[in-house]
Design a protein around this motif. Structure first.
Motif, PDB file in Angstrom:
ATOM      1  N   ARG A 103      72.292 -24.438  16.131  1.00  0.00           N
ATOM      2  CA  ARG A 103      72.200 -25.748  16.785  1.00  0.00           C
ATOM      3  C   ARG A 103      71.763 -25.597  18.240  1.00  0.00           C
ATOM      4  O   ARG A 103      70.940 -26.362  18.741  1.00  0.00           O
ATOM      5  CB  ARG A 103      73.538 -26.481  16.706  1.00  0.00           C
ATOM      6  N   SER A 104      72.327 -24.594  18.921  1.00  0.00           N
ATOM      7  CA  SER A 104      71.969 -24.358  20.316  1.00  0.00           C
ATOM      8  C   SER A 104      70.518 -23.910  20.443  1.00  0.00           C
ATOM      9  O   SER A 104      69.781 -24.370  21.332  1.00  0.00           O
ATOM     10  CB  SER A 104      72.901 -23.303  20.921  1.00  0.00           C
ATOM     11  N   ALA A 105      70.083 -23.007  19.553  1.00  0.00           N
ATOM     12  CA  ALA A 105      68.688 -22.550  19.579  1.00  0.00           C
ATOM     13  C   ALA A 105      67.742 -23.711  19.318  1.00  0.00           C
ATOM     14  O   ALA A 105      66.682 -23.831  19.959  1.00  0.00           O
ATOM     15  CB  ALA A 105      68.489 -21.448  18.551  1.00  0.00           C
ATOM     16  N   ASN A 106      68.107 -24.590  18.399  1.00  0.00           N
ATOM     17  CA  ASN A 106      67.262 -25.733  18.078  1.00  0.00           C
ATOM     18  C   ASN A 106      67.152 -26.685  19.262  1.00  0.00           C
ATOM     19  O   ASN A 106      66.071 -27.177  19.594  1.00  0.00           O
ATOM     20  CB  ASN A 106      67.828 -26.458  16.854  1.00  0.00           C
ATOM     21  N   MET A 107      68.266 -26.950  19.938  1.00  0.00           N
ATOM     22  CA  MET A 107      68.248 -27.867  21.078  1.00  0.00           C
ATOM     23  C   MET A 107      67.466 -27.300  22.256  1.00  0.00           C
ATOM     24  O   MET A 107      66.736 -28.005  22.945  1.00  0.00           O
ATOM     25  CB  MET A 107      69.680 -28.202  21.509  1.00  0.00           C
ATOM     26  N   ASN A 108      67.609 -25.993  22.500  1.00  0.00           N
ATOM     27  CA  ASN A 108      67.010 -25.381  23.684  1.00  0.00           C
ATOM     28  C   ASN A 108      65.569 -24.913  23.485  1.00  0.00           C
ATOM     29  O   ASN A 108      64.788 -24.891  24.450  1.00  0.00           O
ATOM     30  CB  ASN A 108      67.853 -24.193  24.150  1.00  0.00           C
ATOM     31  N   TYR A 109      65.217 -24.527  22.253  1.00  0.00           N
ATOM     32  CA  TYR A 109      63.903 -23.923  22.021  1.00  0.00           C
ATOM     33  C   TYR A 109      63.096 -24.621  20.929  1.00  0.00           C
ATOM     34  O   TYR A 109      62.025 -24.162  20.570  1.00  0.00           O
ATOM     35  CB  TYR A 109      64.063 -22.442  21.665  1.00  0.00           C
ATOM     36  N   GLY A 110      63.638 -25.711  20.378  1.00  0.00           N
ATOM     37  CA  GLY A 110      62.948 -26.413  19.307  1.00  0.00           C
ATOM     38  C   GLY A 110      61.702 -27.135  19.790  1.00  0.00           C
ATOM     39  O   GLY A 110      61.473 -27.253  21.000  1.00  0.00           O
ATOM     40  N   PRO A 111      60.865 -27.580  18.870  1.00  0.00           N
ATOM     41  CA  PRO A 111      61.137 -27.596  17.430  1.00  0.00           C
ATOM     42  C   PRO A 111      61.022 -26.213  16.793  1.00  0.00           C
ATOM     43  O   PRO A 111      60.106 -25.459  17.104  1.00  0.00           O
ATOM     44  CB  PRO A 111      60.066 -28.531  16.868  1.00  0.00           C
ATOM     45  N   LEU A 112      61.989 -25.896  15.917  1.00  0.00           N
ATOM     46  CA  LEU A 112      61.971 -24.636  15.186  1.00  0.00           C
ATOM     47  C   LEU A 112      61.228 -24.835  13.866  1.00  0.00           C
ATOM     48  O   LEU A 112      61.375 -25.861  13.209  1.00  0.00           O
ATOM     49  CB  LEU A 112      63.393 -24.158  14.905  1.00  0.00           C
ATOM     50  N   VAL A 113      60.444 -23.819  13.492  1.00  0.00           N
ATOM     51  CA  VAL A 113      59.668 -23.867  12.250  1.00  0.00           C
ATOM     52  C   VAL A 113      59.991 -22.620  11.435  1.00  0.00           C
ATOM     53  O   VAL A 113      59.928 -21.496  11.949  1.00  0.00           O
ATOM     54  CB  VAL A 113      58.149 -23.906  12.537  1.00  0.00           C
ATOM     55  N   ARG A 114      60.367 -22.796  10.179  1.00  0.00           N
ATOM     56  CA  ARG A 114      60.652 -21.640   9.320  1.00  0.00           C
ATOM     57  C   ARG A 114      59.342 -20.973   8.925  1.00  0.00           C
ATOM     58  O   ARG A 114      58.427 -21.636   8.430  1.00  0.00           O
ATOM     59  CB  ARG A 114      61.429 -22.069   8.073  1.00  0.00           C
ATOM     60  N   THR A 115      59.260 -19.665   9.138  1.00  0.00           N
ATOM     61  CA  THR A 115      58.048 -18.917   8.789  1.00  0.00           C
ATOM     62  C   THR A 115      58.253 -18.026   7.564  1.00  0.00           C
ATOM     63  O   THR A 115      57.279 -17.589   6.956  1.00  0.00           O
ATOM     64  CB  THR A 115      57.583 -18.049   9.969  1.00  0.00           C
ATOM     65  N   TYR A 116      59.511 -17.718   7.232  1.00  0.00           N
ATOM     66  CA  TYR A 116      59.800 -16.946   6.023  1.00  0.00           C
ATOM     67  C   TYR A 116      61.188 -17.344   5.506  1.00  0.00           C
ATOM     68  O   TYR A 116      62.127 -17.420   6.281  1.00  0.00           O
ATOM     69  CB  TYR A 116      59.769 -15.445   6.292  1.00  0.00           C
ATOM     70  N   PRO A 117      61.311 -17.589   4.207  1.00  0.00           N
ATOM     71  CA  PRO A 117      60.240 -17.653   3.213  1.00  0.00           C
ATOM     72  C   PRO A 117      59.361 -18.875   3.450  1.00  0.00           C
ATOM     73  O   PRO A 117      59.807 -19.851   4.053  1.00  0.00           O
ATOM     74  CB  PRO A 117      60.995 -17.748   1.888  1.00  0.00           C
ATOM     75  N   PRO A 118      58.106 -18.818   2.982  1.00  0.00           N
ATOM     76  CA  PRO A 118      57.209 -19.954   3.206  1.00  0.00           C
ATOM     77  C   PRO A 118      57.719 -21.211   2.519  1.00  0.00           C
ATOM     78  O   PRO A 118      58.423 -21.143   1.507  1.00  0.00           O
ATOM     79  CB  PRO A 118      55.879 -19.480   2.598  1.00  0.00           C
ATOM     80  N   ALA A 119      57.392 -22.339   3.108  1.00  0.00           N
ATOM     81  CA  ALA A 119      57.832 -23.611   2.543  1.00  0.00           C
ATOM     82  C   ALA A 119      57.162 -23.841   1.197  1.00  0.00           C
ATOM     83  O   ALA A 119      56.004 -23.487   0.988  1.00  0.00           O
ATOM     84  CB  ALA A 119      57.494 -24.754   3.499  1.00  0.00           C
ATOM     85  N   VAL A 120      57.911 -24.410   0.277  1.00  0.00           N
ATOM     86  CA  VAL A 120      57.377 -24.744  -1.041  1.00  0.00           C
ATOM     87  C   VAL A 120      56.862 -26.179  -0.980  1.00  0.00           C
ATOM     88  O   VAL A 120      57.555 -27.077  -0.497  1.00  0.00           O
ATOM     89  CB  VAL A 120      58.478 -24.622  -2.120  1.00  0.00           C
TER      90      VAL A 120
END
Length: 204
Positions: A103-120
């Motif tokens: 939650r802290s990483a998302n608030m401070n450095y977001g937007p976060l994007v998942r790179t692995y595993p790839p989105a389906v």
């Protein structure tokens, strides 16, 4: 009943919802977000101008990070998701050794994007043929009626009008239960009386 608000008050309104559209800034207008907010009568769109609104990041668009996943922040850094036992939560550790609960990483450095595993890729929603007057039963046995309001085909039950995709997502599986098709008219032979055998053309 006492007044809750007064005209002329200055207030800050914060809503929790899902961003559905981003309008870039122009020379005359600020950047705008369209946020989908859940309401008792369905989903409601709120347009938010970024230069006057307080925005707090809650959950990344790709969902809550899970152990073993890799994420990228707005600066391009990679973060590794792992369990944080003392906090019974998920932490993210960056390539430079920085560590935050997600939650802290998302608030401070977001937007976060998942790179692995790839989105389906999401499968398209299958829309059945909806006819006004049809009845659909949900998993709890409640029956929704197909109606048309303001040019939109909606499902109605218990004072609630919702689009098919919302009802299907919340109350699936749905099955059509009516109205029952009309019974075929009996075939009469006017010379020999009402038919008691097979109908012409092989129909039973």
């Amino acid at each position: 009943m006492p007044e809750q608000y007064r005209i002329g008050e200055h207030v800050r309104v914060i809503v929790a919802g899902r961003i559905t559209h981003i309008a870039p800034a122009t020379s005359a207008f600020p950047e705008m977000l369209k946020v989908e907010v859940e309401h008792s009568a369905g989903m409601y769109d709120v347009t938010v101008p970024l230069d006057t609104a307080q925005i707090e990041r809650l959950v990344p668009a790709d969902g809550v990070p899970q152990p073993g996943e890799l994420w990228r922040d707005r600066h391009g850094r990679t973060w590794f998701a792992h369990e944080n036992i003392p906090n019974a939560d998920i932490a993210l550790r960056s390539t430079d050794g920085t560590c935050h609960l997600w939650r802290s990483a998302n608030m401070n450095y977001g937007p976060l994007v998942r790179t692995y595993p790839p989105a389906v890729a999401e499968q398209p929603i299958a829309f059945p043929e909806l006819r006004v007057g049809d009845l659909w039963e949900d998993h709890a046995g409640d029956v929704w009626r197909v109606v048309e309001r303001a040019g939109r085909v909606l499902l109605f039950f218990g004072g609630e009008y919702l689009p098919w995709e919302d009802v299907s997502a919340k109350y699936k599986p749905l099955k059509r239960v009516g109205p029952k098709p009309a019974e075929p008219e009996p075939y009469d032979d006017f010379e020999n009386g009402p038919a008691t055998g097979p109908l012409p053309g092989g129909a039973a």
